[in-house]
Design a protein around this motif. Structure first.
Motif, PDB file in Angstrom:
ATOM      1  N   ASP A   1      13.604   5.192 -42.587  1.00 53.59           N
ATOM      2  CA  ASP A   1      13.233   4.185 -41.583  1.00 53.59           C
ATOM      3  C   ASP A   1      12.694   4.871 -40.336  1.00 53.59           C
ATOM      4  O   ASP A   1      11.659   4.454 -39.764  1.00 53.59           O
ATOM      5  N   ARG A   2      13.411   5.940 -39.914  1.00 52.20           N
ATOM      6  CA  ARG A   2      12.945   6.664 -38.724  1.00 52.20           C
ATOM      7  C   ARG A   2      11.597   7.329 -38.981  1.00 52.20           C
ATOM      8  O   ARG A   2      10.701   7.324 -38.125  1.00 52.20           O
ATOM      9  N   ALA A   3      11.439   7.928 -40.192  1.00 52.37           N
ATOM     10  CA  ALA A   3      10.162   8.565 -40.533  1.00 52.37           C
ATOM     11  C   ALA A   3       9.034   7.544 -40.549  1.00 52.37           C
ATOM     12  O   ALA A   3       7.909   7.816 -40.082  1.00 52.37           O
ATOM     13  N   MET A   4       9.319   6.358 -41.069  1.00 51.91           N
ATOM     14  CA  MET A   4       8.292   5.323 -41.107  1.00 51.91           C
ATOM     15  C   MET A   4       7.930   4.870 -39.706  1.00 51.91           C
ATOM     16  O   MET A   4       6.751   4.673 -39.374  1.00 51.91           O
ATOM     17  N   ALA A   5       8.984   4.732 -38.869  1.00 51.31           N
ATOM     18  CA  ALA A   5       8.712   4.351 -37.480  1.00 51.31           C
ATOM     19  C   ALA A   5       7.867   5.423 -36.793  1.00 51.31           C
ATOM     20  O   ALA A   5       6.899   5.127 -36.064  1.00 51.31           O
ATOM     21  N   THR A   6       8.218   6.709 -37.037  1.00 54.05           N
ATOM     22  CA  THR A   6       7.450   7.814 -36.447  1.00 54.05           C
ATOM     23  C   THR A   6       6.018   7.816 -36.963  1.00 54.05           C
ATOM     24  O   THR A   6       5.055   8.029 -36.192  1.00 54.05           O
ATOM     25  N   ALA A   7       5.890   7.601 -38.312  1.00 55.82           N
ATOM     26  CA  ALA A   7       4.544   7.568 -38.899  1.00 55.82           C
ATOM     27  C   ALA A   7       3.731   6.421 -38.314  1.00 55.82           C
ATOM     28  O   ALA A   7       2.534   6.579 -38.016  1.00 55.82           O
ATOM     29  N   GLU A   8       4.363   5.267 -38.146  1.00 59.77           N
ATOM     30  CA  GLU A   8       3.643   4.132 -37.565  1.00 59.77           C
ATOM     31  C   GLU A   8       3.254   4.440 -36.126  1.00 59.77           C
ATOM     32  O   GLU A   8       2.146   4.114 -35.680  1.00 59.77           O
ATOM     33  N   SER A   9       4.182   5.097 -35.380  1.00 56.66           N
ATOM     34  CA  SER A   9       3.864   5.496 -34.009  1.00 56.66           C
ATOM     35  C   SER A   9       2.711   6.494 -33.991  1.00 56.66           C
ATOM     36  O   SER A   9       1.778   6.399 -33.182  1.00 56.66           O
ATOM     37  N   GLY A  10       2.793   7.460 -34.945  1.00 58.28           N
ATOM     38  CA  GLY A  10       1.696   8.430 -35.056  1.00 58.28           C
ATOM     39  C   GLY A  10       0.390   7.746 -35.397  1.00 58.28           C
ATOM     40  O   GLY A  10      -0.684   8.128 -34.909  1.00 58.28           O
ATOM     41  N   GLY A  11       0.478   6.727 -36.259  1.00 54.06           N
ATOM     42  CA  GLY A  11      -0.735   5.972 -36.594  1.00 54.06           C
ATOM     43  C   GLY A  11      -1.321   5.308 -35.361  1.00 54.06           C
ATOM     44  O   GLY A  11      -2.547   5.306 -35.165  1.00 54.06           O
ATOM     45  N   ARG A  12      -0.449   4.758 -34.529  1.00 53.99           N
ATOM     46  CA  ARG A  12      -0.947   4.129 -33.301  1.00 53.99           C
ATOM     47  C   ARG A  12      -1.560   5.178 -32.378  1.00 53.99           C
ATOM     48  O   ARG A  12      -2.616   4.948 -31.756  1.00 53.99           O
TER      49      ARG A  12
ATOM     50  N   VAL B   1     -13.764  13.151 -33.881  1.00 53.86           N
ATOM     51  CA  VAL B   1     -13.622  11.745 -34.311  1.00 53.86           C
ATOM     52  C   VAL B   1     -13.454  11.669 -35.818  1.00 53.86           C
ATOM     53  O   VAL B   1     -12.609  10.929 -36.344  1.00 53.86           O
ATOM     54  N   GLY B   2     -14.266  12.496 -36.530  1.00 50.73           N
ATOM     55  CA  GLY B   2     -14.119  12.502 -38.007  1.00 50.73           C
ATOM     56  C   GLY B   2     -12.734  12.969 -38.439  1.00 50.73           C
ATOM     57  O   GLY B   2     -12.101  12.367 -39.325  1.00 50.73           O
ATOM     58  N   LEU B   3     -12.308  14.060 -37.745  1.00 47.29           N
ATOM     59  CA  LEU B   3     -10.976  14.579 -38.107  1.00 47.29           C
ATOM     60  C   LEU B   3      -9.881  13.578 -37.776  1.00 47.29           C
ATOM     61  O   LEU B   3      -8.929  13.388 -38.539  1.00 47.29           O
ATOM     62  N   VAL B   4     -10.041  12.939 -36.586  1.00 47.98           N
ATOM     63  CA  VAL B   4      -9.026  11.953 -36.207  1.00 47.98           C
ATOM     64  C   VAL B   4      -9.050  10.777 -37.164  1.00 47.98           C
ATOM     65  O   VAL B   4      -8.001  10.238 -37.554  1.00 47.98           O
ATOM     66  N   ASN B   5     -10.256  10.366 -37.569  1.00 45.59           N
ATOM     67  CA  ASN B   5     -10.337   9.279 -38.565  1.00 45.59           C
ATOM     68  C   ASN B   5      -9.667   9.688 -39.872  1.00 45.59           C
ATOM     69  O   ASN B   5      -8.941   8.890 -40.502  1.00 45.59           O
ATOM     70  N   ASN B   6      -9.954  10.941 -40.295  1.00 47.04           N
ATOM     71  CA  ASN B   6      -9.291  11.430 -41.521  1.00 47.04           C
ATOM     72  C   ASN B   6      -7.769  11.459 -41.336  1.00 47.04           C
ATOM     73  O   ASN B   6      -7.001  11.067 -42.235  1.00 47.04           O
ATOM     74  N   ALA B   7      -7.344  11.940 -40.152  1.00 43.21           N
ATOM     75  CA  ALA B   7      -5.897  11.952 -39.884  1.00 43.21           C
ATOM     76  C   ALA B   7      -5.331  10.542 -39.909  1.00 43.21           C
ATOM     77  O   ALA B   7      -4.223  10.295 -40.408  1.00 43.21           O
ATOM     78  N   GLY B   8      -6.106   9.612 -39.349  1.00 40.23           N
ATOM     79  CA  GLY B   8      -5.641   8.219 -39.377  1.00 40.23           C
ATOM     80  C   GLY B   8      -5.506   7.703 -40.794  1.00 40.23           C
ATOM     81  O   GLY B   8      -4.530   7.016 -41.129  1.00 40.23           O
ATOM     82  N   SER B   9      -6.512   8.044 -41.639  1.00 43.60           N
ATOM     83  CA  SER B   9      -6.436   7.614 -43.044  1.00 43.60           C
ATOM     84  C   SER B   9      -5.220   8.232 -43.742  1.00 43.60           C
ATOM     85  O   SER B   9      -4.484   7.558 -44.494  1.00 43.60           O
ATOM     86  N   GLU B  10      -5.050   9.548 -43.476  1.00 42.37           N
ATOM     87  CA  GLU B  10      -3.898  10.223 -44.088  1.00 42.37           C
ATOM     88  C   GLU B  10      -2.585   9.621 -43.587  1.00 42.37           C
ATOM     89  O   GLU B  10      -1.647   9.403 -44.355  1.00 42.37           O
ATOM     90  N   LEU B  11      -2.549   9.346 -42.250  1.00 45.83           N
ATOM     91  CA  LEU B  11      -1.332   8.731 -41.721  1.00 45.83           C
ATOM     92  C   LEU B  11      -1.101   7.354 -42.319  1.00 45.83           C
ATOM     93  O   LEU B  11       0.037   6.951 -42.577  1.00 45.83           O
ATOM     94  N   THR B  12      -2.180   6.623 -42.574  1.00 46.51           N
ATOM     95  CA  THR B  12      -2.050   5.306 -43.200  1.00 46.51           C
ATOM     96  C   THR B  12      -1.451   5.441 -44.600  1.00 46.51           C
ATOM     97  O   THR B  12      -0.531   4.708 -44.991  1.00 46.51           O
ATOM     98  N   ARG B  13      -2.009   6.420 -45.364  1.00 48.80           N
ATOM     99  CA  ARG B  13      -1.467   6.653 -46.697  1.00 48.80           C
ATOM    100  C   ARG B  13      -0.014   7.135 -46.622  1.00 48.80           C
ATOM    101  O   ARG B  13       0.845   6.748 -47.423  1.00 48.80           O
ATOM    102  N   ILE B  14       0.267   8.010 -45.583  1.00 49.69           N
ATOM    103  CA  ILE B  14       1.655   8.480 -45.413  1.00 49.69           C
ATOM    104  C   ILE B  14       2.574   7.311 -45.109  1.00 49.69           C
ATOM    105  O   ILE B  14       3.686   7.202 -45.640  1.00 49.69           O
TER     106      ILE B  14
END
Length: 453
Positions: free
Chosen positions: A247-258, A348-361
């Motif tokens: 739950d904490r990891a998901m919250a952190t991942a969601e925060s990271g996604g934001r 921007v590309g890297l951040v977009n990729n990171a966002g995609s990866e964070l979404t999948r995470i």
């Protein structure tokens, strides 16, 4: 006086006649023989001679011992028998006697001495009845009883011409037949009981061993399940912690996604700003170009003015130098802005990729959280189920221990039953029935009432 004598003579005559009549009846119906006190034969009637197969001439003057077993004649009892008769004693019994042809005849006889007025024995009279057939029948019944005593139920008593002996023989044969049937059934049953008891004892012994093994296994299983229950409880608690961590990891991942989303937006704004800066720099380059062009034109005009325009030519030269430096700076800034724009685009590309990866995470963590939640729920249910199983195994262990004790009791009872069955079989085995295939029982000692005289 004469009348009294006559009466006495008449009474004596009547008495003599009665005695003669008694003797005639006895002589006609019984076998009689007379002896001297020492046993010498005086005479015998026809019934006696016929029964033993002699003539009177063959026995007169011979001793009584000619009719008796030679071995018995030598005994003190035979001597005492004649001494007793000589002293006035009488003897009544059943006696075996030897016929002329060597066969045995049995008689029911009375030996009675005849006494004189002084009480001395003058002769001995024997009155006898042939009871050979009766004795034979009784002896056969005695043989049957002796064989019955030895356990032989296959022997049967032969019939007899005497009704009472025949009734006894029939009763004996019927009783022995019924007893033989009963004993045969008891033998079969005792054999079956013994065999069954042995089988039950063996089965109970095997069951006892298996039950003991089962009890030990159940005890070990109960201990293992108890340990497993504790382990599952610990695992369920640990899974709860993992679930909370997820739950904490998901919250952190969601925060990271934001945060990544914000970074993407910031990069977009930086890109927009870079474009505006590029446009401004382009304007500045145009201004520097125009300034340089104007400064060039001003120098040309100053040159045309001659001496009067020399000062203006210097100013124009400085302005042109400033315009060149401004153009060069604008170029450098433009190059830097282009480079920054490219880096921003790359970021921007890297951040977009990171966002995609964070979404999948986030999606994976969400799925993992659901699985962990299911595992945690299953582990809790397993812990409850294992606790119930542990309780059931404990009860089963208790019941198995009780069953083991009961099996031991059943084993002891079956062993006791087998022992009793063997004892019954041993007791019954002394009886021999016609179905056993045993030979006839050995010879038995015949019935003898007396060998006297």
């Amino acid at each position: 006086m004469m009348f009294g004598r006559s009466q006495r003579n008449s009474a004596a005559k009547d008495k003599a006649d009665l005695a003669q009549a008694f003797f005639a009846v006895i002589d006609r119906t019984q076998a009689t023989i007379q002896f001297r006190p020492d046993g010498t034969i005086i005479t015998a009637n026809a019934n006696f001679l016929k029964a033993l197969g002699y003539t009177e001439a063959e026995i007169a003057g011979r001793h009584h011992s000619m009719f008796v077993d030679p071995d018995y004649v030598k005994t003190p009892a035979y001597k005492a028998f004649w001494e007793g008769l000589g002293s006035g004693q009488s003897f009544t019994d059943q006696f075996p006697r030897i016929r002329k042809n060597g066969s045995i005849i049995w008689i029911q006889a009375t030996y009675a001495p005849c006494l004189d007025e002084n009480g001395h024995t003058t002769r001995v009279i024997k009155i006898a009845t042939d009871i050979t057939e009766r004795h034979s029948g009784i002896e056969e019944i005695a043989k049957g009883l002796q064989r019955l005593q030895s356990g032989d139920l296959s022997h049967r008593v032969p019939g007899s011409g005497l009704p009472d002996i025949a009734a006894l023989a029939d009763a004996y044969n019927s009783a022995v037949g019924q007893l033989s049937t009963t004993i045969a059934t008891v033998k079969d049953v005792s054999s079956i009981v013994e065999r069954t008891a042995q089988e039950v004892g063996q089965a109970s012994s095997d069951l006892s061993r298996r039950t003991e093994t089962q009890a030990a296994t159940l005890e070990e299983t109960a201990a293992a399940i108890d340990e497993l229950t504790a382990t599952v409880r610990g695992a369920a608690s640990a899974i709860k912690d993992v679930e909370q961590s997820a739950d904490r990891a998901m919250a952190t991942a969601e925060s990271g996604g934001r945060v990544v989303g914000d970074a993407v937006e910031a990069m977009a704004r930086i890109d927009t700003s870079s474009k505006k800066i590029s446009q401004i720099l382009s304007v500045m380059k145009d201004i520097a170009f125009q300034t340089n062009l104007l400064a060039l034109n001003a120098g040309v005009e100053a040159a045309r003015a001659g001496e009067a325009g020399r000062g203006f030519a210097v100013v124009a030269s400085e302005v042109r130098a400033l315009a060149q430096r401004s153009g060069e700076a604008s170029g450098e800034i433009s190059a830097l802005v282009q480079e920054s724009t490219q880096n921003v685009k790359l970021g921007v590309g890297l951040v977009n990729n990171a966002g995609s990866e964070l979404t999948r995470i986030i999606e994976a963590v969400s799925g993992m959280r659901e699985h962990i939640s299911q595992i945690a729920s299953g582990a809790s249910e397993q812990a409850i189920t294992l606790n119930e199983i542990n309780t059931g195994v404990g009860q089963l262990d208790t019941v198995t221990q009780q069953n083991a004790a009961m099996v031991e009791q059943a084993t002891a009872a079956s062993q006791g039953l087998a022992s009793e069955a063997r004892e019954l079989a041993a007791q019954v085995s002394i009886f021999r029935t016609a179905n056993d295939g045993y030979p006839a029982a050995g010879s038995v000692v015949p019935f003898r009432a007396s060998n006297a005289a």
